[in-house]
Design a protein around this motif. Sequence first.
Motif, PDB file in Angstrom:
ATOM      1  N   ALA B   6       5.505   1.836 -12.248  1.00  0.00           N
ATOM      2  CA  ALA B   6       4.564   2.668 -11.487  1.00  0.00           C
ATOM      3  C   ALA B   6       3.927   1.822 -10.393  1.00  0.00           C
ATOM      4  CB  ALA B   6       3.491   3.215 -12.423  1.00  0.00           C
ATOM      5  N   PRO B   7       3.664   2.413  -9.230  1.00  0.00           N
ATOM      6  CA  PRO B   7       3.063   1.624  -8.154  1.00  0.00           C
ATOM      7  C   PRO B   7       1.655   1.147  -8.520  1.00  0.00           C
ATOM      8  CG  PRO B   7       3.383   3.921  -7.470  1.00  0.00           C
ATOM      9  CD  PRO B   7       3.941   3.793  -8.847  1.00  0.00           C
ATOM     10  N   LEU B   8       1.317  -0.057  -8.071  1.00  0.00           N
ATOM     11  CA  LEU B   8      -0.019  -0.607  -8.335  1.00  0.00           C
ATOM     12  C   LEU B   8      -1.028  -0.091  -7.318  1.00  0.00           C
ATOM     13  CD1 LEU B   8       0.732  -4.287  -9.312  1.00  0.00           C
ATOM     14  CD2 LEU B   8      -0.286  -2.523 -10.736  1.00  0.00           C
ATOM     15  N   ILE B   9      -0.542   0.130  -6.112  1.00  0.00           N
ATOM     16  CA  ILE B   9      -1.404   0.764  -5.113  1.00  0.00           C
ATOM     17  C   ILE B   9      -0.704   2.054  -4.722  1.00  0.00           C
ATOM     18  CG2 ILE B   9      -2.504   0.560  -2.856  1.00  0.00           C
ATOM     19  CD1 ILE B   9      -2.009  -2.459  -3.020  1.00  0.00           C
ATOM     20  N   LEU B  10      -1.429   3.139  -4.827  1.00  0.00           N
ATOM     21  CA  LEU B  10      -0.836   4.413  -4.474  1.00  0.00           C
ATOM     22  C   LEU B  10      -1.857   5.202  -3.680  1.00  0.00           C
ATOM     23  CD1 LEU B  10       1.619   6.302  -4.907  1.00  0.00           C
ATOM     24  CD2 LEU B  10       0.371   7.269  -6.838  1.00  0.00           C
ATOM     25  N   ALA B  11      -1.513   5.516  -2.453  1.00  0.00           N
ATOM     26  CA  ALA B  11      -2.417   6.323  -1.631  1.00  0.00           C
ATOM     27  C   ALA B  11      -1.654   7.529  -1.129  1.00  0.00           C
ATOM     28  CB  ALA B  11      -2.946   5.505  -0.465  1.00  0.00           C
ATOM     29  N   GLU B  12      -2.242   8.681  -1.308  1.00  0.00           N
ATOM     30  CA  GLU B  12      -1.577   9.908  -0.868  1.00  0.00           C
ATOM     31  C   GLU B  12      -2.445  10.638   0.139  1.00  0.00           C
ATOM     32  OE1 GLU B  12      -1.026  11.768  -4.627  1.00  0.00           O
ATOM     33  OE2 GLU B  12       0.873  10.757  -4.995  1.00  0.00           O
ATOM     34  N   GLY B  63      -7.753  12.666   0.586  1.00  0.00           N
ATOM     35  CA  GLY B  63      -6.701  11.822   0.041  1.00  0.00           C
ATOM     36  C   GLY B  63      -7.072  11.196  -1.277  1.00  0.00           C
ATOM     37  N   ARG B  64      -6.049  10.632  -1.909  1.00  0.00           N
ATOM     38  CA  ARG B  64      -6.209  10.088  -3.233  1.00  0.00           C
ATOM     39  C   ARG B  64      -5.801   8.624  -3.204  1.00  0.00           C
ATOM     40  NH1 ARG B  64      -3.878  10.982  -8.443  1.00  0.00           N
ATOM     41  NH2 ARG B  64      -1.827  11.021  -7.516  1.00  0.00           N
ATOM     42  N   ILE B  65      -6.564   7.798  -3.897  1.00  0.00           N
ATOM     43  CA  ILE B  65      -6.191   6.384  -3.993  1.00  0.00           C
ATOM     44  C   ILE B  65      -6.186   6.007  -5.464  1.00  0.00           C
ATOM     45  CG2 ILE B  65      -6.743   4.017  -3.338  1.00  0.00           C
ATOM     46  CD1 ILE B  65      -8.654   5.258  -1.209  1.00  0.00           C
ATOM     47  N   GLN B  66      -5.090   5.409  -5.886  1.00  0.00           N
ATOM     48  CA  GLN B  66      -5.037   4.859  -7.231  1.00  0.00           C
ATOM     49  C   GLN B  66      -4.716   3.385  -7.136  1.00  0.00           C
ATOM     50  OE1 GLN B  66      -2.462   6.515 -10.093  1.00  0.00           O
ATOM     51  NE2 GLN B  66      -3.798   8.245 -10.571  1.00  0.00           N
ATOM     52  N   VAL B  67      -5.491   2.598  -7.839  1.00  0.00           N
ATOM     53  CA  VAL B  67      -5.210   1.166  -7.873  1.00  0.00           C
ATOM     54  C   VAL B  67      -5.043   0.780  -9.333  1.00  0.00           C
ATOM     55  CG1 VAL B  67      -6.105  -1.121  -7.379  1.00  0.00           C
ATOM     56  CG2 VAL B  67      -6.424   0.697  -5.725  1.00  0.00           C
ATOM     57  N   ALA B  68      -3.896   0.212  -9.644  1.00  0.00           N
ATOM     58  CA  ALA B  68      -3.559  -0.139 -11.036  1.00  0.00           C
ATOM     59  C   ALA B  68      -3.823   1.061 -11.953  1.00  0.00           C
ATOM     60  CB  ALA B  68      -4.360  -1.352 -11.498  1.00  0.00           C
ATOM     61  N   GLY B  69      -3.493   2.235 -11.467  1.00  0.00           N
ATOM     62  CA  GLY B  69      -3.607   3.432 -12.296  1.00  0.00           C
ATOM     63  C   GLY B  69      -5.008   4.018 -12.365  1.00  0.00           C
ATOM     64  N   VAL B  70      -5.988   3.372 -11.684  1.00  0.00           N
ATOM     65  CA  VAL B  70      -7.366   3.859 -11.753  1.00  0.00           C
ATOM     66  C   VAL B  70      -7.713   4.536 -10.424  1.00  0.00           C
ATOM     67  CG1 VAL B  70      -9.763   3.228 -12.153  1.00  0.00           C
ATOM     68  CG2 VAL B  70      -7.930   1.911 -13.240  1.00  0.00           C
ATOM     69  N   ASP B  71      -8.372   5.679 -10.521  1.00  0.00           N
ATOM     70  CA  ASP B  71      -8.756   6.414  -9.318  1.00  0.00           C
ATOM     71  C   ASP B  71      -9.874   5.667  -8.592  1.00  0.00           C
ATOM     72  OD1 ASP B  71     -10.166   8.268  -7.575  1.00  0.00           O
ATOM     73  OD2 ASP B  71      -8.887   9.810  -8.474  1.00  0.00           O
ATOM     74  N   MET B  72      -9.590   5.220  -7.372  1.00  0.00           N
ATOM     75  CA  MET B  72     -10.557   4.392  -6.643  1.00  0.00           C
ATOM     76  C   MET B  72     -11.764   5.189  -6.197  1.00  0.00           C
ATOM     77  SD  MET B  72     -11.560   1.543  -5.541  1.00  0.00           S
ATOM     78  CE  MET B  72     -10.547   0.105  -5.254  1.00  0.00           C
ATOM     79  N   VAL B  73     -11.593   6.485  -5.966  1.00  0.00           N
ATOM     80  CA  VAL B  73     -12.724   7.265  -5.480  1.00  0.00           C
ATOM     81  C   VAL B  73     -13.671   7.618  -6.621  1.00  0.00           C
ATOM     82  CG1 VAL B  73     -13.417   9.336  -4.226  1.00  0.00           C
ATOM     83  CG2 VAL B  73     -11.293   8.151  -3.623  1.00  0.00           C
ATOM     84  N   ARG B  74     -13.080   8.033  -7.735  1.00  0.00           N
ATOM     85  CA  ARG B  74     -13.949   8.495  -8.820  1.00  0.00           C
ATOM     86  C   ARG B  74     -14.408   7.375  -9.739  1.00  0.00           C
ATOM     87  NH1 ARG B  74     -11.201  13.449 -11.558  1.00  0.00           N
ATOM     88  NH2 ARG B  74      -9.347  12.417 -10.733  1.00  0.00           N
ATOM     89  N   ARG B  80     -12.269  -1.461  -8.866  1.00  0.00           N
ATOM     90  CA  ARG B  80     -12.536  -2.706  -8.146  1.00  0.00           C
ATOM     91  C   ARG B  80     -12.380  -3.934  -9.024  1.00  0.00           C
ATOM     92  NH1 ARG B  80     -17.933  -1.686  -5.829  1.00  0.00           N
ATOM     93  NH2 ARG B  80     -17.681   0.442  -5.138  1.00  0.00           N
ATOM     94  N   SER B  81     -12.538  -3.747 -10.335  1.00  0.00           N
ATOM     95  CA  SER B  81     -12.358  -4.918 -11.196  1.00  0.00           C
ATOM     96  C   SER B  81     -10.874  -5.284 -11.305  1.00  0.00           C
ATOM     97  CB  SER B  81     -12.961  -4.651 -12.573  1.00  0.00           C
ATOM     98  OG  SER B  81     -12.245  -3.620 -13.207  1.00  0.00           O
ATOM     99  N   GLN B  82     -10.003  -4.441 -10.750  1.00  0.00           N
ATOM    100  CA  GLN B  82      -8.559  -4.720 -10.792  1.00  0.00           C
ATOM    101  C   GLN B  82      -8.050  -5.346  -9.504  1.00  0.00           C
ATOM    102  OE1 GLN B  82      -6.878  -4.287 -13.477  1.00  0.00           O
ATOM    103  NE2 GLN B  82      -8.422  -3.138 -14.625  1.00  0.00           N
ATOM    104  N   ILE B  83      -8.926  -5.429  -8.497  1.00  0.00           N
ATOM    105  CA  ILE B  83      -8.419  -5.911  -7.213  1.00  0.00           C
ATOM    106  C   ILE B  83      -9.059  -7.228  -6.805  1.00  0.00           C
ATOM    107  CG2 ILE B  83      -8.051  -3.541  -6.411  1.00  0.00           C
ATOM    108  CD1 ILE B  83     -10.488  -3.989  -4.527  1.00  0.00           C
ATOM    109  N   GLY B  84      -8.311  -7.955  -6.000  1.00  0.00           N
ATOM    110  CA  GLY B  84      -8.854  -9.124  -5.331  1.00  0.00           C
ATOM    111  C   GLY B  84      -8.751  -8.856  -3.846  1.00  0.00           C
TER     112      GLY B  84
END
Lengths: 367, 316
Positions: B6-12, B63-74, B80-84
């Motif tokens: 699954a993608p680690l960064i996913l923006a739709e 739009g939707r942003i998922q980072v490491a499977g977590v919804d960045m907006v909600r 943020r604890s998954q990103i550097g």
Amino acid sequence: MNAQHVRAIARKEVWHLLRDPRSLALILLMPSLLLFLFGYAIRLDLYEAPIAIIQQSRDAATEELVARFAASRAFNVVLRSNDRREAAAALQKGQVWAALIFPPDYARQLEHGDARLQLLLDGVDANTARLLRNYTLALVNDYLLSQGGSPPIQIEDRTWFNETKESRLAIIPGVIAMVMAVIGAMMTSLTIAREMEQGNLVMLRTTPLTGREFLLGKLLPYLMIGLLDLAVAVGVAVWIFGVPLRGSLFMLLLLSLLFLLVVMLQGTLISINAGNQLLASQMAMVSTFLPAFLLSGFIFAIENMPMALQYITLIVPARYYVALARAIFLKGITPALLWTQIAALTLIALILLRLTLVRSKKLGLLL
Amino acid sequence: MKLDAAPLILAEDLTRRFGAFTAVDRIQVAVHPGEVFGLLGANGAGKTTAIRMLCGMLPPTIGRIQVAGVDMVRHARRARSQIGYVAQRFSLYGDLTVLENLKLQAGLYGLSGIRRRDRIDAALRLLNLADRQMVMAGTLPLGYRQRLGLAAALLHEPQVLFLDEPTSGVDPMARQRFWELIYTLADRGIGILVTTHYMDEALFCDRLALMQAGRIVAEGDPEALLRRPLPTPILALDSPDAAVFERLAQDWPEVREVIPHAGQLRIRLHAGIDPAALPARIEQAATAHGLTVTGLHPATPELEDVFVAVLEENDG
């Protein structure tokens, strides 16, 4: 709210402070400096004011009152004469600030209970003139009362809570308020503006840190320093200036914390709107120092201000703190009696907190 | 690179408007574990707005942003604890030491005790900063500061790394080393999104997206992009008299642009011109001015040529 995040920010703030000994020294020395400056420089009392006494008869009644003036520490009788023109000349040259003129038949007037003294005042310094007038009236009344005679002029001259009539006692709690206001607002506005300038806030926003955690972590060390400043100021006030601390020290600390919080939030709000250190420090100065100095009632009584200005003072946090600090220092009354002042400060704190959080979110500074 | 994961960064349909201005317009981004994804574009193309949204610094309009499977907006905090994140500009504290900066970051990411010490040690070693840990960050040379930024971003072992123009202003040697590090990290399965405007750096990416006016106008791996037929043919001319040819070629009607490049002259023709028309012109000019031609052949397209062509297509 994550305690570890708050701690990380607070510790960083302490490192900044230790890294910058000049600011630290300033923050710690400023209270004493201001206290000494104001404590000694601003005198609203009369001390050894040069006056002239013109007596046109040398009867016992006159001599007795003149002796009282000569003995008073407020006055220094530098000229005694029977010619009022001499007094006028001395006033003109500024050698004396006031001239007290006894009528030739003073003794007889006194017997009839209708004594009239004339007081000439140098009105160049209106404040001093007023002081001279009040002191003179007070002294004359005292004398008449001691003679058991009914006073020819009715004057209410009783100063509560400041028996020695030393204005310093009332001023010093006000100076403490000013010191807290300036230090609180300056410190926070500068450090947050610096973080904005250097882009640190951008980096912080990619971490799990929240706006509230940031604020708390940021303000905690400065609250501690503020309390340290307060301790120094109270020490100087009590031990050096002899201001009595009649109320509870604990309540003073508690209310000071509340006031510090208010001014620090004010500083925070200023810095996020200003965005750079120079503007932030100027805005902090104008919006905290000046109102704390002019509109808090610390030197100029709020009751004597024009109505419009009186309403403006309602939003000056220092106004409430000055009232509270004076009450605790001089009256020793429980702050519960001053709940309106406490409520006003609390309300201001809550409004500022809300504004800070909303504004920073809107500007995208903290999430 | 594991494309099946699954993608680690996913923006739709990621979109951001500022008033009437659309800074980012319905972009799709998918970065997989171990992939180095490059976002290219001129200043103002929307790269920075895009990366700010992906990092959770700026909420998207749509739009939707998922980072490491977590919804960045909600769930911004958890995401943020998954990103550097390494900013283009040094954004750590200059008046704190290297070690203090790392301790601060560790605290912000909830590291404590032995784990904190281990992670800081590991980051100092990985980025070769161990002997500088007591130095004020503000006094470090630029390349070191950049590495410190990366060290701070890696402390909490994020699954996703965002690098905003990470090598701007850094000398070529340091850039080279920085990219080696990026590969090392990608090999560990981290998904990396990097913005850049260096074309040679773009070639190091596994996949590239070119942004223009808020949109992604071309996307693919660098080789595939280079294989795209160019609408404006380019010829490479080898000649000791390249300077003279450069002047002459400006006036030829078929020629759109003349670019001196690595001792060659790259002659770009207008769209639709048959490159076969050019040798005759060149020969004619050579005879008329007594010039020598040592070689003339269709140029190997470079990434820049591809992008220039794409951008022109979109402008037209």
